[in-house]
Write an enzyme that holds these catalytic residues in place. Sequence first.
Site, PDB file in Angstrom:
ATOM      1  N   ASP B 194       0.888  -1.157   0.000  1.00 35.19           N
ATOM      2  CA  ASP B 194       0.000   0.000   0.000  1.00 35.19           C
ATOM      3  C   ASP B 194       0.923   1.203   0.000  1.00 35.19           C
ATOM      4  OD1 ASP B 194      -1.579   2.185   0.641  1.00 35.19           O
ATOM      5  OD2 ASP B 194      -2.996   0.963   1.765  1.00 35.19           O
ATOM      6  N   HIS B 195       1.095   1.808  -1.168  1.00 37.19           N
ATOM      7  CA  HIS B 195       2.186   2.797  -1.284  1.00 37.19           C
ATOM      8  C   HIS B 195       1.975   4.003  -0.379  1.00 37.19           C
ATOM      9  CE1 HIS B 195      -0.547   4.630  -4.264  1.00 37.19           C
ATOM     10  NE2 HIS B 195       0.024   5.752  -3.910  1.00 37.19           N
ATOM     11  N   HIS B 258      -5.955   2.658   1.249  1.00 36.37           N
ATOM     12  CA  HIS B 258      -5.143   3.792   1.691  1.00 36.37           C
ATOM     13  C   HIS B 258      -5.742   4.514   2.903  1.00 36.37           C
ATOM     14  CE1 HIS B 258      -3.102   3.005  -1.941  1.00 36.37           C
ATOM     15  NE2 HIS B 258      -3.859   3.717  -2.741  1.00 36.37           N
TER      16      HIS B 258
END
Lengths: 368, 509
Positions: B194-195, B258
Site C-alpha cells: 500500500d504505497h 489507503h
Amino acid sequence: MDVTIPESLSEALKEELFGEETPLAEIERRLDQYFAVEPGVTRASLMNLAIYTEDPETLPADDESLNQITHDHACRALLLGIVPHEENLSVRCWIKARCQLGPDGKGKLCSEQVTFLLGGDCQSCLTNLVFSHLRSDLPLVMWWRGELSNHFQESLYTMIDRLILDSSRWVDPAPQFAKIAQAVNARTGRLSDRRGQLLVHDLAYTRGHQHRRAVALLFDPPAAREYLPVIDRIEIVHAAGHRHTALYLGAWMTRQLGADLVSKHRGYFFYQRTGGAQLTLALVEIANPARSGFVTAIVLEGGGGRFEVGTLIDSPLLEIRSRFGAHQTASVLPGPSEGDEDLISEILMRGGSNSLLAQVIPRVTAML
Amino acid sequence: MDNPFRELLVSRSSPEPCSVVIFGATGDLTHRKLIPALYNLAKEGDLPPGSRVIGVARREKSNEEFRDELREMNRKVSRQGHDEALWDRFAATISYHKSEFRDPEGYRGLADLLDQQDATGPGKPNRLFYLASAPEFFDDILDQLRESGLNQSREGGWARVVVEKPFGTDLATAQRLNAVVNATIPEHETYRIDHYLGKETAQNIMVIRFANAIFEPLWNSRYIDHVQITCSETLGMEGGRGGYYDTAGALRDMVQNHLLQLLSLIAMEPPADLTADGIRDEKVKVIKSLRRYSDARAVSENVVRAQYKSGSILGQTVKGYLEEDRINPRSMTEPYVALRINIDNWRWEGVPFYMRMGKRLAKKVTEISFHFKEPPGVLFNRLPVTARKNVLVLRIQPDEGMSLRMLSKLPGPSIRMEPVKMDFQYSTSFGKPSPEAYERLLLDAMAGDATLFARRDEVEHAWRFIDDIENAWHKSSSPPPMAQYEAGTWGPEEADNLLSRDGRTWRRL
C-alpha cells in the site's frame, strides 16, 4: 571597540560580503526589522550553526561555505573570526539574510547570518557572544576550523550539541584528540538542552562514510561473512594528505573484526584477533594516485577470499568487488563527498549519535 | 553470523541481495515506479550488490529492447535524474523473460534462468516475486509459481511475494486471493503493498504520536472533538483509467486500502514494540472496532456517494463523470464518497472520523486534521471569535508537513483574538528530498520488514466494513441515492450536511 581589519578582508568588506555592519547591541533588532519589511519571506531556522576560525583571511571562504550549507539547512548562522595578536578587546559585526525561492517557486525562504570579527584576549567574550546570539530551543552546531586553541574551553564546549572538526588538518593530533576526549566526557553545560555527551564529528572520519558502507555491503551476503573470521590482511591505499581518513578506516575495520593492536612499524600495523589469529593492516600512501579519490583502494583478504573497494577512473563512483569460493560479484555505489560543505550537509542530514566515532578515536590515537 | 560492519552504521534491517521478478514487466507500474525506484536505490548505494531484476511479460522482447524502454522512461521520471554510466551498470542486471502467465513452460524457463543467475550470485538464492500485472492474473501467477516449485525457498534463501492492490474486490474475493497467496507463499513472506504507507508523512504519524510527549495525552475522546481525513484529486478519468475505475469506485479504490490504513495509524493504541506484527496487531484492532452500518438506512445516514457533473478546474472546462471516456453512461459508480465513521473502543468513544475522497475536486490534497474540543467558555472564551478550536493537521501530500492552529491576542490595547498557525514543512526543514514510497517499500521487502505492508486480517476486516456499504448501494431494495456535485467544487451538499447535522463543517482547504 574596533578591531583591526586584516588587509586581505578589506575588499570583502568593501563589497559588503558579510552584509550590513551593525552595532553589537542592535543585531537582533535590525534582523527583526529586515524580516518585518520584506514581504513573502519565511525566516526559517532548524538550528544554530557557527563556524569558528582563528584565521580571519578564510572568512570569505567560510562565508561561501555557509552559503552552500544554508541552501539545504535553514539556520541562524554565526561566523566567528578571531584576529590573533590583537592587543585590545574589540569586536565588529555584520548581519545579512540568505534567501532562496521557496519550494513552490513562490516566496522566499531565508536563513540569517551574523558575522563577528573579534580581537584581543576574548575567551569569555567569545562564549558570551555565542550565548547571546543563539536562536532559543534550537541545537548549536559548531564547525571548528583548524587546531583547538585555548578558546576551546569548558564554558564553550558544554554549550555545543554537535562539534565538527577536521583532524586531517591538525599538525599534532595527539593533544588535540586529548582535548576532544576531555570535552566529550565533560558534564552538560547548565544552559544546554542536550542530553548526554557532546557529539563530535571528525570530517576525516566522515570522508570514509561511503567506504564503510561499501565494506559493509561486501559482507552482507551470508556466504561472504563466513570469510570474516579468516581475514588476515587489510590494505588501504590513500592519497597524500588523507592519512587520517585511512587511519580511521583501518581502526574501524579492525575494531569491528575484534582485533587488538600489538605493534606497528612504518605503515604496518600488527593485530591479534580474538582467538589468537594474526591480522596485518597496511596503509599505503600514494603521492599522485592514478585514480581519483582520497582513499583509492581497500582490500581485505584471507582464506582465499578477496574483498575490494576501489575507485573508478574518471568516475565519482566506488566499485566493490568480491571473489570467494565460486562467487564473484562487482557492483558500484555512490562515491564519497569531497567538499567539506557536502560532508557537513550529510552530517546534519543524518543526525544520530555518531557513537562509533568515539569508540574508534582511542584506536586511532594508538596508531599515531 | 551477523555482519559486524553493519554495526551502528544503519538503524534498519539490512536488505539482502535477491532476484526481483516482476510479473507485468511491460506495464506502467514497472516503467514509471518500480524500475526508477530500483535505479534510485542503486544510485544511493542502497540496492544490495548482486541484486538482479527479471521482467516477465507476454510480449516478445529482447533484453536490449526491454532495457531501452526502461531507460527512456527512467530518463523522464527518475527522482534523482538519470546518470548514463550508472544506468548501464544497473541495466546490466536487468533481463527479460517472455511468458504467458498461465504457461507452465514459461515458468520452467524462469526457474532455469533464476538457477543460472543464482549459481554465480554472491549468496543465497533469494527471490522476490512482484505481482505488478493486472489483478485478474494474480491467481494464475500464484498457481504457476506453486506448480513450478518457484514458491519454495532453496538452500537457505527465501521466496517472497509482493502483491499490488486491489486485494480483491470484496471480502469473498479477498479471502479467495489470500487463500491462493497463502497456499503459495506463507503469510510472513507475503507483502501486500500500500504505497501510502511508504510515504514519509505516513511513517511520521507514529513518530509524531509516540516520540513526542505533548500529543499522546490529548489523543483521545476527552480532548478531540472529531477527526477529518481528506483525499481530494483534481484529476478525472484521463488516460483511459475510466475502464478500471468504473468497476471500482472511490470506496473500493481508495477508502478500503489507503484511507483505512491512515485511519488505523492515527487511531491505534501504542504498540508493544516496533516489530511488523507489533504494529499491525494494533492497526487491525482499530479496523475491527469500526462500527458497521447495519442496513441501507444506516448507510444512507452515514455515507454519501456522488458523481461529478461538468464544471471547470483551473480555468479548464471538464466533463461530468458519466460523459468521461470508458465510463458507462448509466454508471452507478461513485467517484466521490464521504463517510462518518465511529470507532467503538475506549479511546475514541463518541469521536466521529469524517472521511472524504473524491475526483475532480477543487485541489489535490491528502491530509488528516484533528479538531480539538473548545476550551471552557469562560475568561477569553466569552469573547466572540471565529475558529476557536485548535486544529492539528498532518499533511500527507503535497506540501508534506504539519501545522497547529491556536488563538493569539491581536496587538493592541483591547483583547481581540485571531487564529494563528504554526507550520512545519518537510521541504523547507530538511534539505534532502523524501524518497519515493516504492523505494522504501522495495527495500523493506528485501530486508524482510513487513511493517509498512498490510496483513491478511487487516485487509479482510477492512473489506467487511466496506462490503456493508457496497451491499447497501448495490444490493438493497432501497439504495441510498447518488448525489451530484459540480466538478471543481468541494463535493456535494449532502456531504456538507453529513457534518452540519452534527454541528460541524469540513475544514476549508
